[in-house]
Enzyme design. Sequence first.
Site, short mmCIF file in Angstrom:
data_model
loop_
_atom_site.label_atom_id
_atom_site.label_comp_id
_atom_site.label_asym_id
_atom_site.label_seq_id
_atom_site.Cartn_x
_atom_site.Cartn_y
_atom_site.Cartn_z
N SER A 1 30.59 8.24 -6.54
CA SER A 1 30.45 9.46 -7.65
C SER A 1 31.05 10.72 -7.37
CB SER A 1 29.68 9.19 -8.38
OG SER A 1 28.74 9.50 -7.27
N CYS B 1 20.89 4.65 -3.32
CA CYS B 1 21.28 5.40 -3.40
C CYS B 1 21.78 5.90 -2.24
CB CYS B 1 20.59 6.54 -4.32
SG CYS B 1 21.60 8.23 -4.34
N HIS C 1 23.03 8.33 -0.99
CA HIS C 1 22.21 9.79 -0.02
C HIS C 1 21.88 9.27 0.11
CE1 HIS C 1 24.99 11.19 -3.21
NE2 HIS C 1 25.01 12.83 -2.10
N GLU D 1 23.09 17.30 -0.58
CA GLU D 1 24.41 18.00 -0.88
C GLU D 1 23.93 18.95 -0.04
OE1 GLU D 1 26.55 16.13 -4.40
OE2 GLU D 1 26.49 14.95 -3.51
N1 DGL Z 1 26.04 7.70 -6.03
C1 DGL Z 1 25.42 7.96 -6.88
C2 DGL Z 1 24.37 5.94 -6.23
O1 DGL Z 1 24.33 6.24 -5.36
C3 DGL Z 1 24.13 8.89 -6.45
C4 DGL Z 1 24.39 9.97 -6.68
C5 DGL Z 1 24.76 10.32 -8.94
O2 DGL Z 1 23.73 10.13 -9.59
O3 DGL Z 1 26.12 10.37 -8.73
O4 DGL Z 1 23.46 6.00 -7.56
#
Ligand code: DGL
Length: 297
Positions: free
Chosen positions: A36, A209, A211, A177
């Site tokens: 994302s 997730c 991050h 972030e």
């Molecule tokens: N990349 C998303 C995840 O791993 C986290 C950021 C988002 O909410 O898009 O769930």
Amino acid sequence: MPGVFICEEIEDLPIREIGGEESDISAESPIGVFDSGLGGLTVAREIMRNLPNERIVYFGDTARVPYGNKSKATIERYSRQIVRFLKTQDIKAVVVACNTATALAIDEVRRTAGIPVIGVIEPGAKMAVKATKNKRIGVIATRATIQAGEYASVIRGLDPEIRVLGQACPMLVPLVEEGWIHDRITDEIILRYLDDLLEHGVDTLILGCTHYPLLRSEIRKLVGGGITLINPAYETAIELGQMLSEQGLRSQTMRSPEEPNPYRFFVSDDAGRFTDFANSILPVDVKTARVVPIEEY
Ligand code: DGL
């Protein structure tokens, strides 16, 4: 007709349009990795470290992030568009490097991609099942990932006796972030989110997730040494290597350090912020990212 806008000029980056010539996929073709936004770079980083001969085309959907509070139908549509774009780059496989997109859209990506697909949830879940001794696993992730229940269903499919406790941690993505990683406020928020899971005695915690691996040392400091932290990004890179070998798609050649652009980066918005973040976490220098009008795919 879809096109690609160049933010910063860079040589040797062929851009193909949908419906162009027949693709020519081989073991030397790149792997398509998408997320994302910025977070999937933690997965790209593990692929770079563990599969150094592989080439990568990364797409970060920086215009439409976050996915963590969007519906399944929307994330499926976004994922279809991204895979269509990545396929214009002659990729040999897709890594859904986003927990939320994996939770909500991996079946749709598998149905439509026509090439091997791997997501981050199964590899992370499998390792957690191996790691837990007391059969209590905690999962921290976005709200959408927790609600989808995919980690829990993969884990229980492997061992129905395991208790899976999920905790949505929506504030952690913006904190990472913002660069507030080693910060008192972030520590307090992490502890507040983890409170319940710790009380229930989980011995294994999935950083579900993209991050959160960047918060790993903070989380370790806060929970102590008694809990095994699972990084699905690492497990995915390892499983990706196995999948490519099984399919005869593992790059066989030692990549020359001189090879131009073994790693290419595309985003849907704000290439500057993306490259800054990429340069703060990747082991390579990212000079540029190109902006793709992803809604046209
Ligand atoms: N990349 C998303 C995840 O791993 C986290 C950021 C988002 O909410 O898009 O769930």
